[in-house]
Motif scaffolding. Structure first.
Motif, mmCIF file in Angstrom:
data_model
loop_
_atom_site.group_PDB
_atom_site.id
_atom_site.type_symbol
_atom_site.label_atom_id
_atom_site.label_comp_id
_atom_site.label_asym_id
_atom_site.label_seq_id
_atom_site.Cartn_x
_atom_site.Cartn_y
_atom_site.Cartn_z
ATOM 1 N N PRO A 35 1.416 68.638 -46.098
ATOM 2 C CA PRO A 35 2.381 68.701 -45.001
ATOM 3 C C PRO A 35 1.693 69.025 -43.671
ATOM 4 N N TRP A 36 2.328 68.598 -42.586
ATOM 5 C CA TRP A 36 1.818 68.874 -41.249
ATOM 6 C C TRP A 36 2.145 70.303 -40.856
ATOM 7 N N HIS A 37 1.234 70.938 -40.146
ATOM 8 C CA HIS A 37 1.510 72.224 -39.511
ATOM 9 C C HIS A 37 0.821 72.210 -38.144
ATOM 10 N N ARG A 38 1.324 73.000 -37.233
ATOM 11 C CA ARG A 38 0.937 72.952 -35.819
ATOM 12 C C ARG A 38 -0.555 73.150 -35.590
ATOM 13 N N SER A 39 -1.235 73.932 -36.409
ATOM 14 C CA SER A 39 -2.655 74.193 -36.182
ATOM 15 C C SER A 39 -3.528 72.961 -36.422
ATOM 16 N N LEU A 40 -3.001 71.941 -37.102
ATOM 17 C CA LEU A 40 -3.772 70.705 -37.286
ATOM 18 C C LEU A 40 -4.019 69.999 -35.957
#
Length: 106
Positions: A35-40
């Protein structure tokens, strides 16, 4: 702390207390294993690719991959939308380069 995101695929909705953020490039890939998370976004190569490319109609596909216990965004597929050719390097479309050279010689 997260850096500001300057990417056409980043979406943030903060209206009236909402705090919805997403990467629309990764959301468009149903086979994304993580899943995507902001720190990526802090280490994502896509904004730099969009700045450096000579192709104005670049279409990308990306996914989150795990390397050395860290998750990273990697571009898995790039196509020139104008010439409909798959690009090995998303920063360079040979057909767009020829068009740009031909247009400046006139």
């Amino acid at each position: 702390m997260n850096k500001p995101v300057n990417c056409r695929y980043f979406y943030g909705d903060y209206f009236r207390g909402k705090n919805k953020e997403e990467c629309r490039l990764l959301a468009a890939n149903p086979n994304n294993p993580y899943p995507w998370h902001r720190s990526l976004c802090n280490t994502c190569p896509v904004p730099k690719i969009l700045i450096e490319t000579n192709c104005p109609d670049l279409m990308l596909e990306a996914e989150v991959r795990r390397k050395f216990l860290r998750q990273r965004v990697e571009v898995t597929f790039a196509v020139c939308g104008k010439h409909l050719i798959e690009l090995e390097d998303p920063r360079h479309c040979p057909q767009c380069a020829r068009d740009q050279q031909g247009g400046s010689a006139s």
